[in-house]
Scaffold this active site. Structure first.
Site, mmCIF file in Angstrom:
data_model
loop_
_atom_site.group_PDB
_atom_site.id
_atom_site.type_symbol
_atom_site.label_atom_id
_atom_site.label_comp_id
_atom_site.label_asym_id
_atom_site.label_seq_id
_atom_site.Cartn_x
_atom_site.Cartn_y
_atom_site.Cartn_z
ATOM 1 N N LYS A 38 9.516 55.734 12.251
ATOM 2 C CA LYS A 38 10.498 55.855 10.852
ATOM 3 C C LYS A 38 11.178 57.162 9.771
ATOM 4 C CE LYS A 38 8.432 51.802 8.261
ATOM 5 N NZ LYS A 38 7.543 51.282 7.341
HETATM 6 O O1 G3P Z 1 5.956 49.276 5.247
HETATM 7 C C1 G3P Z 1 7.308 48.957 4.398
HETATM 8 C C2 G3P Z 1 7.330 47.717 3.563
HETATM 9 O O2 G3P Z 1 6.588 46.837 4.092
HETATM 10 C C3 G3P Z 1 5.973 48.440 2.455
HETATM 11 O O3 G3P Z 1 6.007 47.126 1.171
HETATM 12 O O4 G3P Z 1 4.508 46.389 0.088
HETATM 13 O O5 G3P Z 1 4.793 48.966 -0.485
HETATM 14 O O6 G3P Z 1 6.574 47.752 -0.354
HETATM 15 P P1 G3P Z 1 5.566 47.293 0.199
#
Ligand code: G3P
Length: 215
Positions: free
Chosen positions: A83
């Protein structure tokens, strides 16, 4: 649309893998830090549980550092995906990693141009953060639809991952908008299983079955 699970929790991965609903895992530094174990060891375990791609973030900010980390991440298992955050240095790293045959997931994508740049640099996946855009009142689903149109029009092979998913409705909307994959937290995946009419239907069938089975 395929489903990945957005977690670093191995129990959640095993449960959803056994249900046959996920074909990949995405992690990030926040999710890994929540588990409180050595992150590389956790990645190794996760890559062993699922056959599909497992995204693990490189945290260096310069291209050389990201590439160095990327090679180490790719060496953990054959299904590891690096990533890489969407920056100029990140794009350089994505290009170099893709030339080495290492798969990348361009992360922290918030608009069409960022997605196009990441794909052109050679990213295998581009991750659009739905929930964080919606939190700011932005039409994240419209952006996802546009990205899919741009990719299709230009024969771009990169797959769109709808990330930062907050609820079941967003999963449906992302599928309709043409995301290739949604990476979904465990809580939302379990909510997707349920419907009040399913629960009521099971109760009624059980009740009626009792009557007939006693005959
Ligand atoms: O992994 C990236 C993403 O899914 C993060 O989600 O909930 O931290 O915005 P969030």
């Amino acid at each position: 649309m395929k489903l990945f699970i957005d977690t670093a929790n191995t129990e959640e991965i095993v449960i959803t893998e056994n249900m046959g609903i996920i074909c990949g895992v995405t992690t990030n530094p926040t999710l890994l830090s929540r588990e409180g174990h050595n992150p590389r060891e956790m990645a190794c375990k996760i890559a062993d549980i699922v056959n599909g791609p497992v995204s693990y973030e490189a945290v260096s900010t310069d291209a050389d550092g990201i590439v160095r980390e990327g090679k180490e991440i790719a060496a953990i298992a054959t299904n590891m995906v690096v990533k890489v955050a969407m920056t100029s240095e990140g794009l350089k790293a994505i290009k170099r990693l893709s030339e080495l045959g290492i798969k990348t997931n361009a992360t922290l994508i918030f608009n069409e141009n960022q997605a196009l740049l990441a794909a052109r640099a050679g990213a295998t996946y581009v991750s659009i953060f739905i929930g964080r855009l919606v939190d700011r009142g932005v039409d994240a689903i419209g952006i996802t639809r546009n990205i899919r149109m741009i990719f299709d029009t230009n024969d771009i092979e990169a797959e769109i991952i709808a990330a930062s998913i907050r609820n079941t409705e967003q999963v449906t909307q992302c599928a309709l908008a043409g995301a290739h994959i949604a990476t979904v937290p465990y809580r939302v995946l379990t909510e997707m299983v349920e419907h009040p009419l399913t629960t009521a239907g099971i109760e009624k069938f059980m009740e009626d079955w009792k009557k007939v089975s006693e005959k």
